[in-house]
Design an enzyme around this catalytic site. Structure first.
Site, PDB file in Angstrom:
ATOM      1  N   LYS A 130    -133.195 -14.174 -40.356  1.00 27.22           N
ATOM      2  CA  LYS A 130    -132.421 -15.308 -40.382  1.00 27.22           C
ATOM      3  C   LYS A 130    -132.865 -15.920 -39.685  1.00 27.22           C
ATOM      4  CE  LYS A 130    -127.658 -17.541 -40.819  1.00 27.22           C
ATOM      5  NZ  LYS A 130    -126.481 -17.061 -41.180  1.00 27.22           N
ATOM      6  N   SER A 138    -120.549 -15.408 -42.801  1.00 24.25           N
ATOM      7  CA  SER A 138    -122.053 -15.178 -43.490  1.00 24.25           C
ATOM      8  C   SER A 138    -122.610 -14.065 -43.345  1.00 24.25           C
ATOM      9  CB  SER A 138    -122.347 -16.305 -42.476  1.00 24.25           C
ATOM     10  OG  SER A 138    -121.865 -17.207 -42.814  1.00 24.25           O
ATOM     11  N   SER A 156    -123.875 -17.897 -44.740  1.00 23.84           N
ATOM     12  CA  SER A 156    -124.999 -19.422 -44.774  1.00 23.84           C
ATOM     13  C   SER A 156    -125.934 -17.568 -44.597  1.00 23.84           C
ATOM     14  CB  SER A 156    -124.688 -19.710 -43.422  1.00 23.84           C
ATOM     15  OG  SER A 156    -124.484 -18.918 -42.565  1.00 23.84           O
TER      16      SER A 156
END
Lengths: 95, 489
Positions: free
Chosen positions: B79, B178, B154
């Site tokens: 990420k 997330s 996210s």
């Protein structure tokens, strides 16, 4: 609680943000909606209940006061938008 | 079968038998990325050259007869809020568009020590604020199961890339769901570990008392393998906890006999999609058939937890994002005459609308006159929520809920309605509020063929029970064998 333009502008100023007129309207509306929703917590009884600040029980975590060289100045300055002689450069603040 | 279709534990086996090389694995994934990235858009940065180079170095080493470490030569996706030395870390924000971290996050250091190979940095909602990856400054990510739908967020890039076989596994971060929510929406396995189990050093901070890094994987076994690598106390994160290292792969046993599972009735009520509800009830039945005791219970904290979450997370975010001032790193405006204008214009031009919305909310609840009414009250209600979980865990080993109230929604469907978007976090947020571990595992697909995930939550640091229950369930329902993303439009 009703939120007005002045309050939103004051908050934006504290947060160092500039809002255009349509943004002001939009954020005011969003803020109102979210705070109205958040009002639900006022129906929870919290008499004699302490605050949760952190999740685990760590308290005052100490370490030995030893010097470690982690990052060097040059490397850290590589991300600076403006630099001079190994320092961050900003506009003059004192006349 | 292409190499990119295998799980990591299958790849490890093949590497051990010398049936394949690290370069072959890496090339297979890079080829897959080339095929699918135009549709999925999971990446912000693809590190093709360094990945190939590392893989061939490892293959040379093995050819020389040297021993290969367990995960050596296995690719991974990261990420884009995990700091990687020498490779951009953007948080999918204009503010950090050109930021190259001078150091590695602790989790990155650990995967580098294992000699794993990064394939690149994965897309996310800007500064991890969002549940759809539509708030990325660069581009939205598309759900591999239906390209017109969001992948969740996210960590939407991470979950979509794993689902699309563009990376064998990935790291994400979870502040209010997330990791788990995009895993659910993309049909993969995602774990948010207990707060404090994994060091947050080098994770760009959103809400420090809630953030946690965790693995997103194709199956439960891979998840345990990756968690094994990233856990551990770190001097650089004072909230990381000193505990004896656990081998989570030891929990991969098919046995839930006698396990007590609580099924909170509030999470099968209003606001939960009918098909999601049915999938959950079916899951409960499967657990019962496997010997677990499933019992309906009450956990009436969803709405309060959501309110507490948006107060505390935004308050912490407004404080954490104060560092972006256009001076030391990040975006600097071109329009300024004095220092104050650098601050204001850099932040106004550098942050996207959702980030500003949360900074404003956070600044509001922390500002004088409102601090006690909102922030302090929220912290007290946070204690109430923790106590509620504690009460349930006196009776149950696990709590079973949906991960998300709905399957993946359409791109653009909720992006103009922040409150609607926030309500989608209702099943995951309470777990962060209480700092508990939670995992999303795919259960089935709905009538449109979209994946539905279920969430298992355990006591603090009891990831082992989650792994045991998740593994047993997975071996029974065999989701990956039955369903694969179709990339349909």
């Amino acid at each position: 609680m009703q939120i007005n333009d002045e309050e939103v502008l004051h908050i934006a100023k504290l947060a160092r943000l500039k809002l255009k007129d349509d943004e002001l309207e939009n954020y005011k509306k969003n803020l109102q909606e979210i705070l109205d929703f958040a009002d639900t917590i006022n129906h929870v009884n919290t008499d004699n209940i302490g605050e949760t600040i952190g999740i685990n029980e760590n308290y005052n975590v100490f370490r030995k006061d030893e010097i470690h060289q982690e990052n060097n100045r040059e490397e850290l300055l590589k991300n600076a938008p403006s630099q001079d002689e190994g320092m961050f450069r900003i506009p003059k603040v004192i006349n | 079968m292409e190499l990119y279709e295998f799980t990591v534990h299958e790849l490890i086996e093949k590497l051990d038998k010398k049936e394949i090389t690290s370069s072959q694995i890496t090339e297979s994934y890079l080829k897959r990325i080339k095929e699918k990235e135009k549709d999925v858009q999971a990446f912000v940065t693809i590190t093709e050259d360094s990945a190939k180079e590392k893989a061939s170095e490892i293959d040379e080493k093995i050819k020389r007869g040297e021993k290969r470490e367990k995960l050596e030569g296995i690719p991974i996706g990261l990420k884009d809020n995990l700091c990687t030395k020498g490779v951009k870390t953007t948080c999918s924000s204009k503010m950090l568009e050109n930021f190259v971290s001078p150091y590695d996050a602790t989790v990155i250091k650990k995967i580098n020590e294992e000699k794993m190979i990064s394939l690149g940095k994965l897309n996310m909602d800007e500064f991890a604020m969002g549940g759809s990856t539509e708030y990325s400054y660069f581009h939205p990510t598309h759900n591999p199961w239906n390209l017109n739908r969001v992948p969740g967020g996210s960590s939407g890039g991470s979950a979509a890339a794993v689902a699309a076989n563009m990376v064998p596994w990935a790291l994400g971060s979870d502040t209010g769901g997330s990791i788990r929510q995009p895993s659910s929406l993309c049909g993969v396995v995602g774990l948010k570990p207990t707060y404090g189990l994994v060091s947050r050093y080098g994770l760009v901070a959103f809400a420090s008392s809630l953030d946690q890094i965790g693995p997103i994987t194709k199956d439960v076994e891979d998840n345990a393998i990756l968690l094994n690598i990233i856990t551990g106390h770190d001097e650089k994160d004072t909230t990381s906890v000193k505990r004896e290292k656990v081998d989570y792969t030891k929990s991969l046993v098919k046995d839930v006999n006698g396990l007590k599972i609580g099924l909170p009735k509030e999470f099968i009520g209003d606001g939960i999609d009918e098909e999601v509800k049915n999938a959950l009830l079916e899951t409960a039945k499967i657990y019962e058939s496997l010997g677990a005791k499933v019992e309906e219970c009450s956990l009436d904290i969803g709405k309060q937890a959501l309110a507490v979450y948006y107060i505390i997370a935004c308050a912490e975010a407004s404080s954490n994002l104060g560092r972006f001032d256009g001076i030391r790193y990040g975006y600097r405006t071109e329009k300024f005459d004095n220092l104050r204008e650098i601050y204001i214009n850099s932040r106004t031009e550098g942050f996207g609308p959702e980030v500003k919305r949360r900074i404003i909310l956070g600044t509001y609840v922390l500002s004088s006159g409102y601090y006690d009414a909102y922030y302090k009250k929220a912290q007290k209600v946070r204690t109430v929520i923790r106590n509620e979980y504690q009460r349930l865990f006196e009776k149950y080993d696990l709590i079973l809920t949906p991960t998300s109230p709905t399957v993946a929604f359409g791109i653009g469907e909720k992006s103009n309605n922040p409150l609607q978007m926030y309500l989608a976090d209702i099943c995951t947020v309470p777990v962060n509020i209480a700092g508990l571990p939670g995992m999303s595992i795919p259960a089935t697909v709905n009538s449109e063929g979209m994946p539905i995930g279920i969430q298992l939550v355990a006591k603090h640091f009891d990831e082992e029970t989650i792994f045991r229950a998740a593994y047993t369930f997975e071996q029974k329902v065999k989701f990956r064998e039955k369903y694969q993303p179709k990339f349909k439009n």
